[in-house]
Design an enzyme around this catalytic site. Structure first.
Site, PDB file in Angstrom:
ATOM      1  N   LYS A 138      41.208  65.626  33.315  1.00  0.00           N
ATOM      2  CA  LYS A 138      42.516  65.561  33.957  1.00  0.00           C
ATOM      3  C   LYS A 138      42.351  65.391  35.466  1.00  0.00           C
ATOM      4  CE  LYS A 138      44.841  68.404  30.498  1.00  0.00           C
ATOM      5  NZ  LYS A 138      45.737  67.357  29.985  1.00  0.00           N
ATOM      6  N   ARG A 155      46.140  67.221  18.898  1.00  0.00           N
ATOM      7  CA  ARG A 155      46.479  66.688  17.576  1.00  0.00           C
ATOM      8  C   ARG A 155      45.280  66.719  16.634  1.00  0.00           C
ATOM      9  NH1 ARG A 155      48.324  61.221  20.311  1.00  0.00           N
ATOM     10  NH2 ARG A 155      48.859  62.831  21.831  1.00  0.00           N
TER      11      ARG A 155
END
Length: 615
Positions: free
Chosen positions: A399, A473
């Site tokens: 990030k 996910r």
């Protein structure tokens, strides 16, 4: 040997390394790179770290002595934290009684609820500056109090008419008014706005919650007051739902996370208040104490949800979250059982997607499974899955912004475990509930998953990892298969802080709901309205599944640039039986408030949804 690496990776590499060996390092050179030098094995005796100043000119060194035998409050040098403290519940006694014949002004603080006059259909809206405020008209117990005080309550409303507006906005309060009682200490009177009466809808749950929160705030503001009376007119029904909603909001609003504060920074909400009594003009409800207790249990669940999201990563990891799950089961008195699957058990089940992400973790993966069973007949078996990323660096797709907030990436797990705590305490009938969290961190080390890796989920489907920052996910995939196949849940909901795309669509107050099942969508919408956890149904556009096609595997873990929240939901549907009702709930927006921190979002929604499944 000298290893040159970007500074942005330095902390992640040091924390994520499977075996830390550097005992000294220096940061030097230009502003975009750092250098690690020196090598020795960490031992149990004190170790010094010499950190060279990054600023230009002469450098200065600071020696920080740390010992493995002398732990910090939150961690030791060579051992991760194994448990997380919980914020204790408020000990204020909340009760309800009939107003008729009661001495409502015996308390230190008397809060009088005021319903705003009903607006006639022919009345036109005016700007606040032009609006004329009619004198307030009291009724019932409020009228008796005002007359006994010589019209002082009416004067209080008049003096604050511009802000209070005769109580037209639910939850607004006037400043307190002190009146010296004969031979006693001064009492404080406050007017509480209840909003305008709606004959068709009545007083809604969200309004009652605003009142509970307002009373809690008023109790906190009134220092050195030990007791409080709240007078509510007959339009406020003394029903079980009213008392539960009020209690939930009241106790939730007293939450203050002091676990990492010291000295004057510690703040106990309403610490002087010992008791609050609701005097209901509609009469005393049967089972009032039970309804209030139900609300307090819900507030405890919300509190735990906040605790989990607020906790820093050096406190909360997969093992300390597993310890939290065990405590939930212990607290339930036997209504909840706890199963923790370690690495070996997950490997036996073929949980390749979950374990692929967990390879980068500092701690061993902990697959949490809490099972609630009612004392009587089971009418329905449901699964609730929460994303449990205790910290998300993004992995090798690291990030570049907001990483300091990535402790909230466990918001789904927090909501699920908070709801489990409330369910275990309130013990709804007719429903068996499975609360599931695949806990780990998304970190960087030599073993961590990299872009282009192919992982195999426990249902046999293969996933090409295009981006390591779409890791949630992957962990959810195996958790959903577990809920579907191993637990045999008849319907499944899943909560996760999954996509920034959902935040862009719905903002920071509303969660998105994706499901093909209209009945499930309606049930979530209904509980959303009564709990105040706002939601909005989003499209499950099947044509977007084309974006998940892979050249080398069954699917990828990332779609194209557009519709990212939809493709994330479509990805998850690949791991649940198509015939079963399934809903993905993205809570990335409302789980965190930049001003106050964790919001506790989702715990009430899930708890209420579970409770209704057994009806």
């Amino acid at each position: 040997m000298r290893i040159s690496i970007p500074r942005t990776l330095l902390v992640a590499l040091l924390r994520g390394s499977a075996s830390s060996t550097a005992s000294a390092f220096s940061l030097s050179g230009n502003s975009s790179r750092a250098t690690i030098s020196g090598r020795s094995t960490l031992s149990s005796h004190p170790t010094s770290l010499f950190v060279t100043s990054l600023r230009g000119g002469a450098s200065s060194s600071t020696s920080l002595a740390m010992s493995a035998e002398r732990p910090f409050n939150t961690w030791t040098f060579d051992k991760h934290c194994e448990s997380m403290d919980w914020t204790p519940a408020s000990e204020i006694a909340l009760s309800a009684a009939a107003a008729e014949g009661a001495s409502v002004d015996d308390s230190d603080v008397i809060i009088v609820g005021v319903l705003a006059p009903k607006k006639e259909d022919h009345e036109e809206e005016k700007d606040d500056e032009d609006k004329e405020i009619d004198p307030i008209v009291f009724s019932g117990k409020a009228k008796e109090l005002d007359e006994a005080l010589g019209g002082a309550l009416a004067d209080l409303a008049s003096e604050n008419s511009k802000a209070f507006l005769n109580g037209s906005s639910a939850g607004t309060v006037t400043p307190s008014m002190r009146i010296q009682s004969a031979g006693g200490k001064a009492k404080r009177y406050i007017l509480l706005g209840l909003g305008a009466e709606d004959p068709e809808k009545g007083i809604e749950s969200t309004t009652i919650m605003k009142l509970g929160a307002a009373v809690a705030t008023a109790c906190h503001d009134q220092k050195k007051a030990t007791s409080c009376s709240v007078v509510l007119p007959s339009q406020i029904e003394s029903s079980a739902s009213t008392l539960t909603d009020f209690s939930t909001a009241f106790y939730s609003s007293l939450y203050s996370d002091n676990r990492y504060r010291t000295g004057k920074k510690v703040e106990i909400k309403a610490e002087d208040v010992k008791s609050v009594t609701l005097f209901m003009e509609s009469g005393a409800a049967d089972g009032a104490d039970s309804s209030i207790s139900t609300g307090k249990n819900l507030a405890k669940g919300v509190s735990l949800t906040k605790d989990i999201v607020n906790a820093p990563h050096n406190v909360l990891n997969s093992e300390s979250l597993a310890d939290t799950a065990k405590k939930i089961a212990e607290e339930s008195g036997g209504s909840i059982t706890c199963e923790i699957l370690g690495k070996e058990e997950c490997e036996k089940r073929g949980m390749g997607c979950y374990l692929g992400v967990a390879r980068g973790s500092e701690t061993e993966p902990q697959f949490i499974h809490l099972t609630y069973k009612p004392s009587g007949e089971v009418k329905k078996k449901v699964g609730i899955v929460g994303k449990g990323l205790l910290f998300d660096t993004g992995g090798y797709n690291i990030k570049t912004a907001m990483m300091e907030l990535m402790k909230f990436d466990c918001g789904g797990a927090a909501a699920v475990l908070g709801a489990a705590r409330a369910v275990g305490q309130n013990q709804p009938e007719g429903v068996e509930a499975h609360f599931i969290v695949a806990a780990c961190e998304n970190m960087i080390n030599a073993r961590a998953v990299v872009p282009s890796d192919i992982l195999t989920a426990s249902n046999g489907k293969t996933v090409e990892v295009l981006n390591t920052d779409a890791e949630g996910r992957l962990t959810l995939a195996d958790a959903l298969v577990f809920a579907d196949k191993e637990c045999g849940c008849e319907s499944i909901i899943e909560l996760s802080t999954l996509t920034g795309a959902c935040m862009i669509s719905l903002g920071q107050k509303i969660c998105g709901v994706w499901t093909d099942n209209d009945d499930l969508a309606k049930s979530i919408e209904d509980v959303s309205k009564v709990t105040g956890d706002k939601s909005w149904r989003m499209p499950m556009a099947a044509e977007y599944k084309e974006q998940l096609k892979s050249k080398v595997a069954d699917m990828t873990n990332l779609g194209g640039r557009y519709g990212g929240a939809i493709t994330a939901a479509l990805f998850l549907t690949e791991f649940v039986d198509k015939k079963k009702p399934f809903a993905h709930i993205d809570i990335a927006g409302p789980v965190w408030d930049d001003a106050t921190g964790a919001t506790g979002f989702g715990a009430k929604m899930v708890s209420e949804w579970v409770s209704r499944q057994g009806e």
